[in-house]
Design an enzyme around this catalytic site. Structure first.
Site, PDB file in Angstrom:
ATOM      1  N   GLU B  35       0.851  -1.186   0.000  1.00  0.00           N
ATOM      2  CA  GLU B  35       0.000   0.000   0.000  1.00  0.00           C
ATOM      3  C   GLU B  35       0.889   1.239   0.000  1.00  0.00           C
ATOM      4  O   GLU B  35       1.777   1.371   0.847  1.00  0.00           O
ATOM      5  CB  GLU B  35      -0.908  -0.023   1.240  1.00  0.00           C
ATOM      6  CG  GLU B  35      -1.936  -1.155   1.151  1.00  0.00           C
ATOM      7  CD  GLU B  35      -2.351  -1.693   2.509  1.00  0.00           C
ATOM      8  OE1 GLU B  35      -2.171  -0.997   3.518  1.00  0.00           O
ATOM      9  OE2 GLU B  35      -2.852  -2.838   2.554  1.00  0.00           O
ATOM     10  N   GLU B  66      -4.392  -7.091   2.482  1.00  0.00           N
ATOM     11  CA  GLU B  66      -3.113  -7.683   2.861  1.00  0.00           C
ATOM     12  C   GLU B  66      -3.098  -9.189   2.662  1.00  0.00           C
ATOM     13  O   GLU B  66      -2.074  -9.766   2.280  1.00  0.00           O
ATOM     14  CB  GLU B  66      -2.766  -7.336   4.313  1.00  0.00           C
ATOM     15  CG  GLU B  66      -2.349  -5.890   4.536  1.00  0.00           C
ATOM     16  CD  GLU B  66      -3.503  -4.931   4.769  1.00  0.00           C
ATOM     17  OE1 GLU B  66      -4.673  -5.383   4.688  1.00  0.00           O
ATOM     18  OE2 GLU B  66      -3.265  -3.742   5.041  1.00  0.00           O
ATOM     19  N   PHE B  89       2.324  -1.295   8.680  1.00  0.00           N
ATOM     20  CA  PHE B  89       2.705  -1.342  10.097  1.00  0.00           C
ATOM     21  C   PHE B  89       2.603  -2.810  10.526  1.00  0.00           C
ATOM     22  O   PHE B  89       1.635  -3.482  10.154  1.00  0.00           O
ATOM     23  CB  PHE B  89       1.719  -0.569  10.983  1.00  0.00           C
ATOM     24  CG  PHE B  89       1.752   0.924  10.892  1.00  0.00           C
ATOM     25  CD1 PHE B  89       1.300   1.588   9.771  1.00  0.00           C
ATOM     26  CD2 PHE B  89       2.191   1.682  11.976  1.00  0.00           C
ATOM     27  CE1 PHE B  89       1.295   2.979   9.704  1.00  0.00           C
ATOM     28  CE2 PHE B  89       2.186   3.082  11.928  1.00  0.00           C
ATOM     29  CZ  PHE B  89       1.742   3.722  10.790  1.00  0.00           C
ATOM     30  N   ASP B  91       1.611  -3.856  13.151  1.00  0.00           N
ATOM     31  CA  ASP B  91       0.349  -3.942  13.898  1.00  0.00           C
ATOM     32  C   ASP B  91      -0.799  -4.496  13.057  1.00  0.00           C
ATOM     33  O   ASP B  91      -1.801  -4.930  13.617  1.00  0.00           O
ATOM     34  CB  ASP B  91      -0.041  -2.556  14.384  1.00  0.00           C
ATOM     35  CG  ASP B  91       1.088  -1.819  15.073  1.00  0.00           C
ATOM     36  OD1 ASP B  91       1.003  -1.617  16.285  1.00  0.00           O
ATOM     37  OD2 ASP B  91       2.070  -1.440  14.398  1.00  0.00           O
ATOM     38  N   PHE B  92      -0.679  -4.436  11.751  1.00  0.00           N
ATOM     39  CA  PHE B  92      -1.775  -4.898  10.891  1.00  0.00           C
ATOM     40  C   PHE B  92      -1.667  -6.384  10.573  1.00  0.00           C
ATOM     41  O   PHE B  92      -2.454  -6.901   9.785  1.00  0.00           O
ATOM     42  CB  PHE B  92      -1.805  -4.114   9.567  1.00  0.00           C
ATOM     43  CG  PHE B  92      -1.789  -2.614   9.699  1.00  0.00           C
ATOM     44  CD1 PHE B  92      -2.199  -1.980  10.861  1.00  0.00           C
ATOM     45  CD2 PHE B  92      -1.375  -1.814   8.649  1.00  0.00           C
ATOM     46  CE1 PHE B  92      -2.176  -0.595  10.989  1.00  0.00           C
ATOM     47  CE2 PHE B  92      -1.357  -0.430   8.752  1.00  0.00           C
ATOM     48  CZ  PHE B  92      -1.747   0.184   9.922  1.00  0.00           C
ATOM     49  N   HIS B 135      -0.717   1.093  16.351  1.00  0.00           N
ATOM     50  CA  HIS B 135       0.285   1.572  15.399  1.00  0.00           C
ATOM     51  C   HIS B 135       1.663   1.739  16.037  1.00  0.00           C
ATOM     52  O   HIS B 135       2.474   2.516  15.537  1.00  0.00           O
ATOM     53  CB  HIS B 135      -0.130   2.922  14.795  1.00  0.00           C
ATOM     54  CG  HIS B 135      -1.266   2.860  13.827  1.00  0.00           C
ATOM     55  ND1 HIS B 135      -2.569   2.686  14.233  1.00  0.00           N
ATOM     56  CD2 HIS B 135      -1.308   2.945  12.464  1.00  0.00           C
ATOM     57  CE1 HIS B 135      -3.361   2.680  13.167  1.00  0.00           C
ATOM     58  NE2 HIS B 135      -2.617   2.836  12.090  1.00  0.00           N
TER      59      HIS B 135
HETATM   60  C1  LIG Z   1      -5.539  -3.310   7.812  1.00  0.00           C
HETATM   61  C2  LIG Z   1      -4.927  -1.989   7.566  1.00  0.00           C
HETATM   62  N1  LIG Z   1      -4.177  -1.807   6.463  1.00  0.00           N
HETATM   63  C3  LIG Z   1      -3.615  -0.615   6.208  1.00  0.00           C
HETATM   64  C4  LIG Z   1      -3.791   0.445   7.067  1.00  0.00           C
HETATM   65  C5  LIG Z   1      -3.114   1.789   6.778  1.00  0.00           C
HETATM   66  N2  LIG Z   1      -4.091   2.781   6.335  1.00  0.00           N
HETATM   67  C6  LIG Z   1      -4.624   3.670   7.192  1.00  0.00           C
HETATM   68  S1  LIG Z   1      -5.764   4.660   6.481  1.00  0.00           S
HETATM   69  C7  LIG Z   1      -5.571   3.870   5.000  1.00  0.00           C
HETATM   70  C8  LIG Z   1      -6.399   4.275   3.821  1.00  0.00           C
HETATM   71  C9  LIG Z   1      -7.839   4.061   4.076  1.00  0.00           C
HETATM   72  O1  LIG Z   1      -8.580   4.416   2.967  1.00  0.00           O
HETATM   73  P1  LIG Z   1     -10.154   4.491   3.049  1.00  0.00           P
HETATM   74  O2  LIG Z   1     -10.693   3.228   3.620  1.00  0.00           O
HETATM   75  O3  LIG Z   1     -10.645   4.883   1.715  1.00  0.00           O
HETATM   76  O4  LIG Z   1     -10.456   5.624   4.125  1.00  0.00           O
HETATM   77  P2  LIG Z   1     -10.073   7.165   4.078  1.00  0.00           P
HETATM   78  O5  LIG Z   1      -8.696   7.313   4.611  1.00  0.00           O
HETATM   79  O6  LIG Z   1     -10.195   7.607   2.671  1.00  0.00           O
HETATM   80  O7  LIG Z   1     -11.054   7.829   4.984  1.00  0.00           O
HETATM   81  C10 LIG Z   1      -4.606   2.878   5.083  1.00  0.00           C
HETATM   82  C11 LIG Z   1      -4.166   2.030   3.958  1.00  0.00           C
HETATM   83  C12 LIG Z   1      -4.559   0.208   8.225  1.00  0.00           C
HETATM   84  N3  LIG Z   1      -4.752   1.171   9.123  1.00  0.00           N
HETATM   85  N4  LIG Z   1      -5.126  -0.997   8.442  1.00  0.00           N
END
Ligand SMILES: Cc1ncc(C[n+]2csc(CCOP(=O)(O)OP(=O)(O)O)c2C)c(N)n1
Ligand SMILES: Cc1ncc(C[n+]2csc(CCOP(=O)(O)OP(=O)(O)O)c2C)c(N)n1
Ligand SMILES: [Mg+2]
Ligand SMILES: [Mg+2]
Lengths: 336, 343, 336, 343
Positions: B35, B66, B89, B91-92, B135
């Site tokens: 990502e 993932e 991270f 953590d995920f 995180h």
């Molecule tokens: C399982 C997981 N993978 C990756 C992340 C890292 N991450 C945090 S916000 C985000 C993007 C999220 O996109 P969206 O669901 O469209 O929500 P938005 O940020 O646009 O509100 C990512 C990849 C995470 N927090 N949890």
């Protein structure tokens, strides 16, 4: 797309091999597992005999394996399930080393380390897993690799209708559709996930309808029939080879035996299996071959005896060869 | 015959990106999935600049799936590719652990060595900037617990480059853990010692060889990652009180340099384990146990001491986080206590 | 379903509160994070200042929160995302304790332990998570509990378009549809998942179309407009209350700020946000209210000053109250 | 004043099912979710007969969607329900770990104690019947590593009933690990000692209280679950050689009865940890470390010894599995070695 004569005869013989492999296993698996040779009080001992552990057999589900694999080359990849024998056999995994693996012998595909749910044959590009839904993500990866390597290789990934409710189904279909990966997703709808009926696990009647969520074709094969599977898979494999991306195929199929051997099937209506067996796909294909004039009594006898010998030889090999030495347990955590 | 080696000072993030870039040039089978690894260059910069050089076919932004893309790394590796996947991270890991530990980690074994899976799974660890319970974890101890994964946890740019190149060339799954607080990011405080001279050419740092970061005679601090820097600072502080602390940077947990640990503890007779992962049932226990198993030949002058996060989730609030993640002053205190105690 | 005057005015004021809360945070968050008061060489220090750590703000996405929550009672449950403030505010979470949590103060919702991504208010039945897609399974559980307790409670679960590719989306929608759980699934389609565009992550244009995979209604709200969201959510909430099961709603919405604060947004077309801001939903609703005669300059000034005061009071409270004592770090791993 | 207590001999599976049934009768908020928990009665019998008594609204078969239904348990618990979820084999945790450890385990803490999550997550562990690498693991050490979960690992029917009732009444997430080889199933060999007298009435066994299964003076074996029975057999064997081994059944890993461990080791001066989980970075390290930390007051007569699965995936083939899972003869050997060694 109509099967060639070779394909028809291959499907027929392969179904016979699968059926015999599975039905032989029913008995072999029971060896040593029954009183009086087990702990007092037990009705059955899963850990005893030449083939211990869980045993998931696919008798009745042969059409799914052969109808798809009839379209595959050696370079194409298949990922199977916890119920993997029919796929492995149809993909061309050597029967003797597969049987040996199931017996835990050092001559087995994984030197006895994997066992029945973990058959790996990199040469014939077959693998499987005991975790439900786990074959789909690696299938995306092998298809991606094929693409990167500039080949026209296709990956077929099989999973049960129960597995279609795992997150990996969704993620993999999205990824495959997004990246136009040459994967064919084949759902074996045998109605049961152990004791849980599809209607108790799945919000809609047909998983093929879930293809729309990824913008890919979804096809339901309504009968447990090798020719119907062959037709649907032909389109899907061709599409994948042309670089047009994945297809989701759902096949209605039948599980003749328990979920695993030893399953008392208390959850299953008593006459269900007898009813299913009336539509056995092997005699159906046999009839078709005879009607086409591709099979007569003599040819059938030859095919059947060859199938029988292949299975018998494999079991004999498995029995005759040795167990790994205990020290082997510590090897192969990492590749040399 | 000294050859001139061109070096520059690089941050650990730059060193990792450089390692990946060099390997991608060398071997067309190497590619990256994750990502925000593309245009963004990786949230922690581990793939900075690579999209521009290698294009979207080899630096692949993925959906937030993932399980799918880490599983795909396994599948692609089985076909001969050498994928690098980034789990943003650590953590995920819970959304994709099955693909990691039941498949990527086990398929080689279950196939009797017939399947090779050259996958690097890199991921960010660590707290210290108040990113709270989901995180800020380290968790390398958890991955070292399950068999089949090599576990790399560098503490500085030089090691990171060499260990990353080694990881990519290894025919096995390697998890590569980089601590956010030593990446040298322009937006996060970091320990300066982690930004080092790094040769321009490609080189490897072997697995299973701990490094004595600082020699000492009185007490051994076994540690890794960001905690190496805290340990060195603590060692310098106690030096003023006449205590000579040796700091051992494990660099990899699997394989583990058991000999280096025992050698140092045999010399000093005192062991402190400094860990940013949870204290219980993890790395600090393992290191302590290794010494406890060798008490037939090693004699301790003081009981073993362990520092780690005291099995609470990482709290958000600054004073709370500061209290649970071992700090330099905790280390100094532990050293003094160790010196003051007897067996 | 048309909103009542009260609902209209509530949505308007709540959007103002959200916007001001978020825009205030833009500046508060920067406090202490810039040179020269940080480590030499850094441009920014995420760990410094009164509000450290990541900060995801929802300016621009107010319609999603208010259009749904306008239909909810205190007993209804909401699960939010890593970008949770707008949902929390719309669900009635007290602003002061929420702000205090974000400042890490002992007066916060979680005594400072959770922080901005982990706001828990059991009284107003709100929770959220920093893990993408993680709010959907618990939403199924709260809806299941409501059913078991014989209530008509509804659960609304929000997630981004990026989250719609997580396995949890699929599993939760299937479970909710299968068990006819009173859950409304709302996808905030702001086009971006950090730097990854929807077209790079999602195989089909509209996530609403994925509802068919579960046999539930799927609705796409085409504009970032409170009234449109209100209408779609009204049907879905009513359906859920009647015990007819879940609905999937997708709302096209706009992220005005970076993914998190400090995001240089190198991936985003330069003029995109300016373009989006032309369709700001707050002036749009204001215009609507004025056209209906429900708002004049004086009333608007009152509402705005009340909104302003609520936000200012909350920030003041957050600043003024104390940090937890370090010992607190060891408490609350388990409930007493 | 002895009161007559009605008891019968129950298998551990029966005892668990009885505990759940009694609690379901007592508290309408208790319900069960899982795969095959209904008509099948649970693959390992932990919910046998409950569907018939409580109906499908309270004994709920689920899709194969562990993330969804375990996450749903968290959500339902937050609303005041008391769900019991079954993860069929612990080996499957990887598909749902995020809901377990980032949410179920942390929400109470992150809410400052405002959210209570009375969830029991029960799961099958252990090998010995050749079910290979994805169906034979123990992994309790991994769950004990992350904060926020109470970890219960009973060794017999009496404890299992009391611990299960305690688990259901606890206001916190409890993971309840039952070893398949002591459930007393009619289709799997088991250790007879696990089938015990069990009172009919409901009772609790408290958490954090280890049990001295067998007193001894020379060496302490710290263990749990099925390994308790192997340890007792080994202890009986070495008794014939004049070695007196004490066997300590931990019963719960979180909370851990640290005092009981130290008390016993202080008495015997020798420690063996017997574990069926992976050897490295897990339970055996933690127990060893606890003693190593107390060497100021406890003096060891021999180095610590650890038995566990030597960080390989569990192999399928019988001789291989037999070699990697600690057996009675390994224990006997370890006891003799410990008695023969010195610090
Ligand atoms: C399982 C997981 N993978 C990756 C992340 C890292 N991450 C945090 S916000 C985000 C993007 C999220 O996109 P969206 O669901 O469209 O929500 P938005 O940020 O646009 O509100 C990512 C990849 C995470 N927090 N949890
Ligand atoms: C993630 C996971 N959950 C549960 C199981 C236990 N399990 C093994 S087979 C099975 C049923 C699978 O049903 P289906 O996918 O329909 O395949 P079938 O057995 O019918 O071939 C279950 C639940 C598992 N192996 N992995
Ligand atoms: Mg099935
Ligand atoms: Mg988004």
């Amino acid at each position: 797309m109509n099967p060639t004569t070779n394909q028809l005869l291959w499907m027929y013989e392969t179904m016979l091999v699968i059926r015999e492999f599975e039905e032989t296993m029913v008995n072999v698996y029971l060896e040593g597992k029954l009183p009086p040779n087990i702990q007092k009080g037990l009705a059955f001992d899963i850990g005893s005999g030449p083939v211990p552990g869980e045993m998931h057999l696919a008798a009745g589900q042969e059409p799914v394996a052969v109808g798809v694999c009839a379209h595959l080359k050696k370079e194409d990849t298949v990922t199977g399930t916890h119920r993997p024998h029919h796929f492995a056999i149809a993909k061309g995994v050597p029967l003797d080393r597969m049987a040996a693996e199931i017996f835990g012998k050092v001559t087995g595909l994984g030197r006895g380390k994997g066992g029945h749910m973990h058959l790996f044959d990199p040469e014939h590009k077959f693998s499987c897993s005991g975790i439900i839904g786990a074959g789909m993500p690696p299938a995306c990866g092998s298809a991606l690799a094929g693409k990167k390597l500039g080949t026209d290789w296709v990956t077929a990934t099989f999973f049960g209708e129960g597995a279609a409710n795992q997150g990996s189904f969704h993620e993999s279909l999205n990824l495959a559709a997004l990246w136009k990966l040459p994967v064919v997703f084949i759902c074996e709808d045998n109605k049961w996930a152990i004791s849980v009926e599809k209607s108790v696990s799945t919000a809609i009647p047909s998983n093929a309808d879930r293809a729309a969520a990824y913008g890919v074709p979804g096809v339901r094969v309504e009968h447990n029939d090798a020719l119907e599977v062959f037709a649907a898979a032909g389109d899907a494999v061709a599409r994948a080879r042309r670089g047009e991306g994945p297809t989701l195929i759902e096949v209605k199929t039948d599980r003749y035996l328990g979920h695993f051997q030893g399953d008392a099937e208390v959850y299953r209506p008593k006459d269900e299996v007898a009813e299913l067996r009336k539509h056995d796909p092997i005699p159906a294909l046999e009839g078709h071959l005879r009607a086409l004039g591709l099979l007569n009594d003599q040819a059938d006898a030859e095919i059947r005896s060859r199938a029988h010998r292949r299975v018998t030889d494999a079991y004999d090999f498995a029995r005759a060869t040795a167990y790994p030495e205990p020290e082997e347990a510590l090897y192969h955590v990492f590749a040399a | 015959m000294a050859t001139a080696v061109a070096t520059r000072t690089l941050t650990m993030a730059q060193a990792i990106a450089e390692a990946i870039g060099q390997e991608m040039e060398r071997d067309p089978k190497v590619f990256v999935m994750g990502e925000d690894v593309g245009k963004y260059g990786g949230i922690f910069g581990a793939t900075g600049g690579l999209l521009q050089r290698f294009g979207p076919e080899r630096i692949m932004d993925t959906p937030i799936s993932e399980t799918a893309f880490i599983g795909a790394a396994t599948g692609a590796a089985a076909e001969g590719m050498r994928p690098i996947a980034e789990l943003m991270f650590v953590d995920f890991f819970g959304v994709c652990m099955d693909q990691i530990y039941n498949h990527l980690a086990k398929n080689t074994y279950m196939s009797g060595g017939n399947v090779k899976l050259p996958v690097v799974l890199m991921t960010a660890i660590g707290g210290g900037y108040n990113d709270a319970a989901q995180h800020s974890q380290s968790l390398y101890g958890l991955f070292a617990h399950v068999p089949g994964l090599k576990i790399v946890v560098p503490s500085n740019a030089y090691d990171a480059k060499g260990l990353m190149i080694h990881s990519i060339r290894d025919d096995n799954p390697v998890m590569f853990f980089f601590h956010k607080g030593i990446m040298g990011l322009p937006w996060m405080a970091y320990f300066e010692g982690s930004t080092t001279e790094v040769p321009e050419h490609s080189y490897t740092v072997p697995f299973g060889q701990a490094r004595v970061v600082r020699e000492g005679a009185d007490v051994t601090i076994v540690t890794l990652s960001q905690m190496v820097h805290k340990s060195v600072i603590a060692a310098e502080q106690v030096a003023m009180d006449g205590v000579s602390a040796e700091v051992l940077d494990l660099r990899t947990l699997v394989p583990l340099d058991r000999e280096a640990i025992l050698r140092s503890v045999a010399k000093t007779g005192r062991l402190i384990v400094a860990d940013e992962d949870y204290l219980r049932f993890g790395m600090s226990g393992e290191i302590a146990a290794i010494v406890a198993e060798e008490l037939g030949t090693i004699s301790l002058k003081a009981p073993v001491r362990r520092l780690g996060v005291p099995n609470v989730p990482i709290p958000y609030s600054r004073p709370l986080e500061h209290a649970v993640i071992p700090q330099v002053h905790h280390l100094v205190h532990a050293i003094h206590q160790t010196m003051a105690s007897k067996v």
